[in-house]
Design an enzyme around this catalytic site. Structure first.
Site, PDB file in Angstrom:
ATOM      1  N   ASP A 102       9.842  75.152 -38.415  1.00  0.00           N
ATOM      2  CA  ASP A 102       8.690  76.034 -38.233  1.00  0.00           C
ATOM      3  C   ASP A 102       8.297  76.543 -39.612  1.00  0.00           C
ATOM      4  O   ASP A 102       8.806  77.539 -40.103  1.00  0.00           O
ATOM      5  CB  ASP A 102       9.060  77.187 -37.302  1.00  0.00           C
ATOM      6  CG  ASP A 102       7.828  77.957 -36.847  1.00  0.00           C
ATOM      7  OD1 ASP A 102       6.706  77.600 -37.270  1.00  0.00           O
ATOM      8  OD2 ASP A 102       7.993  78.923 -36.082  1.00  0.00           O
ATOM      9  N   ALA A 103       7.383  75.796 -40.244  1.00  0.00           N
ATOM     10  CA  ALA A 103       7.071  76.038 -41.651  1.00  0.00           C
ATOM     11  C   ALA A 103       5.603  76.371 -41.859  1.00  0.00           C
ATOM     12  O   ALA A 103       5.218  76.887 -42.893  1.00  0.00           O
ATOM     13  CB  ALA A 103       7.436  74.802 -42.463  1.00  0.00           C
ATOM     14  N   LYS A 104       4.765  76.048 -40.869  1.00  0.00           N
ATOM     15  CA  LYS A 104       3.330  76.368 -40.933  1.00  0.00           C
ATOM     16  C   LYS A 104       2.719  75.925 -42.251  1.00  0.00           C
ATOM     17  O   LYS A 104       1.995  76.669 -42.891  1.00  0.00           O
ATOM     18  CB  LYS A 104       3.111  77.854 -40.639  1.00  0.00           C
ATOM     19  CG  LYS A 104       3.660  78.230 -39.245  1.00  0.00           C
ATOM     20  CD  LYS A 104       3.427  79.665 -38.863  1.00  0.00           C
ATOM     21  CE  LYS A 104       3.846  79.967 -37.437  1.00  0.00           C
ATOM     22  NZ  LYS A 104       5.295  80.008 -37.197  1.00  0.00           N
ATOM     23  N   ARG A 105       3.003  74.673 -42.644  1.00  0.00           N
ATOM     24  CA  ARG A 105       2.471  74.131 -43.882  1.00  0.00           C
ATOM     25  C   ARG A 105       1.072  73.573 -43.686  1.00  0.00           C
ATOM     26  O   ARG A 105       0.550  73.542 -42.554  1.00  0.00           O
ATOM     27  CB  ARG A 105       3.403  73.031 -44.411  1.00  0.00           C
ATOM     28  CG  ARG A 105       4.810  73.495 -44.753  1.00  0.00           C
ATOM     29  CD  ARG A 105       4.806  74.549 -45.840  1.00  0.00           C
ATOM     30  NE  ARG A 105       6.126  74.743 -46.438  1.00  0.00           N
ATOM     31  CZ  ARG A 105       6.986  75.719 -46.120  1.00  0.00           C
ATOM     32  NH1 ARG A 105       6.686  76.610 -45.209  1.00  0.00           N
ATOM     33  NH2 ARG A 105       8.158  75.805 -46.747  1.00  0.00           N
TER      34      ARG A 105
END
Lengths: 276, 276
Positions: free
Chosen positions: B94-97
């Protein structure tokens, strides 16, 4: 670094150049690649060569993350090297982070406490509680994506509401209530041309971080024509055009030469606008 | 992991639970903190205790990045531990890149080649070229933010265009042209309640990753009522409610007990909907 210091540095150097340290190990000169600290050594040489001509450095975290733990070590050392040797440089981590409030606080810890950069790029989609935690650090900056330089910027940023206001304008208007010109900048891509005047209508005072000059096709003159304000208010980034100017052993001199050319152009433009 | 395997695991376990490994060193039990591998040891115990009851793990990168190089080592080891010991678990970073195409490719390298997770959360603001590079990996998934669980989701995601279509609906509609139900999921927060039916109108087949049950106040029953499809199509995440269920030496058993409770509730709901 605060706004006054940043403006002073721009005036002193006749430059609003930001050098993008998008260092891909697959693209650095052959003769460096065997070195176990190749990326750091490359960055060090680029920084030493370009520091007289720029006011900011912007490592993009993707290039470091792509190499795992070793990449994070290189990023850490690069930021520390700039801090220790060129304390007048503004350091931006181009990370485009953003998460629920609780989690954004941890990204703030990562970038503003541990890595200790001056500014972080942040994505706006998740709204105020994803952005606010970054604003709680005195002397640190949020640089919020507004109008990006890439083709995909057309997908959502230009959607219109019933009043004709576009999503990127909502982002500018809303975010200005969360921060001010002393802790909030916006990303506006150089490829957006005349849209800069629309950005300035909503955000006359904020600094704009402008990627997309060079490899992506944006024009410095267009950006300045529409985007400059009385404090300059611009940080124009060039990455590939500078750091990969030569693939040979002269890569650092070639980078210096490209940075110097941009600085010279910027000095003229600053002078035309009565800023230096 | 492909869609068929994921659905099979959900049926086999009677669970669509994802355990969020949001491990903050400041919040793990006292007796572990002195250990130099405290975060990894905590994760390992949580994983061993909860694996029978869940089908996915979701470390949020912010918690690891906040501790610099050591944090990335812990993340690496955690993913490797799951891979080696529980190969039927779906692993989400869960990095929301999300960045311009050239740069998103490097994030893809970081998460799909080096870290080797199954899926990555991605922010949509920069449009198609920021998302596409993640879709070029066979068997890997993009989980695109659509409607998030936090209060700030109201700022931009619900903006209406002239036809009454909201930004999050544009994201769902547009992104479905970039990928399909075999490589594209969406994040929809449990706190969005009845909005799930609007999401399902646009995206009937895609899996939804649903955070916000528990600490953030979302209801599992509401989510299932509006969000379930014939394959289940849901991965419901709980982080704090499971991993911090106890601050004592019994933290792993307490986590197992919370995960089991959720699994039991999920089994009933799956059975009511004729999926198990």
């Amino acid at each position: 670094m605060n706004r006054t210091q940043l403006i002073e540095n721009i005036r002193k150097k006749g430059s609003f150049l930001c050098v993008g340290l998008d260092t891909d190990i697959k693209k650095i000169p052959e003769h460096l690649r065997a070195n176990k600290d190749a990326v750091f050594e490359f960055n060090k040489a680029i920084i030493d060569a370009t520091a007289p001509y720029c006011v900011a450095y912007k490592p993009n975290t993707a290039f470091y993350e792509s190499r795992g733990v070793k990449g994070w070590e290189d990023l850490d050392r690069t930021v520390e090297y700039i801090r220790n040797n060129y304390p007048d440089q503004f350091i931006i981590a181009d990370a485009k982070r953003g998460d629920i409030g609780n989690t954004s606080s941890l990204y703030a810890r990562a970038f503003f406490e541990n890595l200790d950069v001056d500014a972080l790029t942040v994505a706006p989609y998740m709204g105020f509680d994803s952005v606010k935690p970054f604003m709680e650090y005195e002397g640190k900056w949020v640089i919020l994506l507004a109008l990006t330089s890439n083709p995909g910027s057309r997908d959502f940023q230009f959607l219109n509401d019933v009043t004709g206001t576009r999503v990127f304008e909502h982002v500018l208007e809303t975010a200005r209530k969360w921060g001010d010109a002393d802790n909030l900048m916006f990303v506006v891509g150089a490829t957006q041309g005349a849209m800069f005047s629309e950005v300035r209508r909503v955000a006359p005072d904020n600094f704009l971080l402008v990627p997309g000059v060079g490899a992506q096709g944006g024009s410095l003159e267009e950006v300045v024509k529409w985007g400059i304000n009385r404090d300059c208010g611009l940080l124009v980034n060039s990455s590939r055009g500078i750091i990969y100017a030569s693939q040979g052993e002269d890569f650092a001199e070639a980078a210096a030469s490209e940075a110097r050319k941009l600085r010279d152009h910027m000095t003229i433009l600053l002078s035309v606008h009565g800023i230096v």
